[in-house]
Design a protein around this motif. Sequence first.
Motif, PDB file in Angstrom:
ATOM      1  N   TYR A   5       0.831  -1.205   0.000  1.00 52.87           N
ATOM      2  CA  TYR A   5       0.000   0.000   0.000  1.00 52.87           C
ATOM      3  C   TYR A   5       0.863   1.252   0.000  1.00 52.87           C
ATOM      4  O   TYR A   5       0.621   2.198  -0.756  1.00 52.87           O
ATOM      5  N   LYS A   6       1.900   1.279   0.839  1.00 50.30           N
ATOM      6  CA  LYS A   6       2.786   2.451   0.912  1.00 50.30           C
ATOM      7  C   LYS A   6       3.535   2.664  -0.400  1.00 50.30           C
ATOM      8  O   LYS A   6       3.722   3.790  -0.842  1.00 50.30           O
ATOM      9  N   ALA A   7       3.973   1.580  -1.013  1.00 47.24           N
ATOM     10  CA  ALA A   7       4.677   1.694  -2.293  1.00 47.24           C
ATOM     11  C   ALA A   7       3.751   2.225  -3.372  1.00 47.24           C
ATOM     12  O   ALA A   7       4.143   3.069  -4.181  1.00 47.24           O
ATOM     13  N   ARG A   8       2.500   1.746  -3.391  1.00 48.80           N
ATOM     14  CA  ARG A   8       1.547   2.248  -4.383  1.00 48.80           C
ATOM     15  C   ARG A   8       1.255   3.727  -4.164  1.00 48.80           C
ATOM     16  O   ARG A   8       1.108   4.480  -5.109  1.00 48.80           O
ATOM     17  N   ARG A   9       1.166   4.158  -2.892  1.00 50.06           N
ATOM     18  CA  ARG A   9       0.941   5.588  -2.609  1.00 50.06           C
ATOM     19  C   ARG A   9       2.106   6.426  -3.106  1.00 50.06           C
ATOM     20  O   ARG A   9       1.918   7.494  -3.692  1.00 50.06           O
ATOM     21  N   ARG A  10       3.317   5.958  -2.868  1.00 51.98           N
ATOM     22  CA  ARG A  10       4.503   6.707  -3.323  1.00 51.98           C
ATOM     23  C   ARG A  10       4.560   6.767  -4.844  1.00 51.98           C
ATOM     24  O   ARG A  10       4.817   7.818  -5.422  1.00 51.98           O
ATOM     25  N   TRP A  11       4.343   5.628  -5.493  1.00 56.85           N
ATOM     26  CA  TRP A  11       4.393   5.605  -6.957  1.00 56.85           C
ATOM     27  C   TRP A  11       3.274   6.436  -7.574  1.00 56.85           C
ATOM     28  O   TRP A  11       3.479   7.085  -8.603  1.00 56.85           O
ATOM     29  N   SER A  12       2.103   6.439  -6.955  1.00 59.46           N
ATOM     30  CA  SER A  12       1.021   7.267  -7.492  1.00 59.46           C
ATOM     31  C   SER A  12       1.365   8.741  -7.390  1.00 59.46           C
ATOM     32  O   SER A  12       1.073   9.520  -8.304  1.00 59.46           O
ATOM     33  N   LEU A  13       2.016   9.142  -6.309  1.00 60.12           N
ATOM     34  CA  LEU A  13       2.444  10.534  -6.170  1.00 60.12           C
ATOM     35  C   LEU A  13       3.497  10.894  -7.217  1.00 60.12           C
ATOM     36  O   LEU A  13       3.427  11.959  -7.835  1.00 60.12           O
ATOM     37  N   VAL A  14       4.452  10.007  -7.437  1.00 55.15           N
ATOM     38  CA  VAL A  14       5.481  10.246  -8.461  1.00 55.15           C
ATOM     39  C   VAL A  14       4.841  10.362  -9.839  1.00 55.15           C
ATOM     40  O   VAL A  14       5.179  11.256 -10.632  1.00 55.15           O
ATOM     41  N   ILE A  64      -5.992   3.610  -3.441  1.00 53.05           N
ATOM     42  CA  ILE A  64      -5.145   4.616  -2.794  1.00 53.05           C
ATOM     43  C   ILE A  64      -5.965   5.538  -1.895  1.00 53.05           C
ATOM     44  O   ILE A  64      -5.494   5.980  -0.858  1.00 53.05           O
ATOM     45  N   ASP A  68      -5.314   2.433   4.898  1.00 53.30           N
ATOM     46  CA  ASP A  68      -4.287   1.423   4.754  1.00 53.30           C
ATOM     47  C   ASP A  68      -4.779   0.082   5.291  1.00 53.30           C
ATOM     48  O   ASP A  68      -5.094  -0.030   6.468  1.00 53.30           O
TER      49      ASP A  68
END
Length: 73
Positions: A5-14, A64, A68
């Motif tokens: 979940y955290k990785a998807r949040r970071r990648w979505s922001l990028v 997203i 979480d």
Amino acid sequence: MKLSYKARRRWSLVLLVIGLPLYIAAALFVVSLFDRPPFWLELMVYVFLGFLWILPFKFVFLGIGKADPDADA
């Protein structure tokens, strides 16, 4: 391989902060290579390209906006 979940949040922001403006610039460049079409056709091209950019990254944005699932209750 499933992203956390955290990785998807970071990648979505990028993708939203860096990827989307780059995609918009690329779409504008490609459309500028041709003669200007009628307004309605140009609008349809931009709407189509607007939906097209998200298809490869759809899995990143799923869930997203929800809480979480791995967080302690």
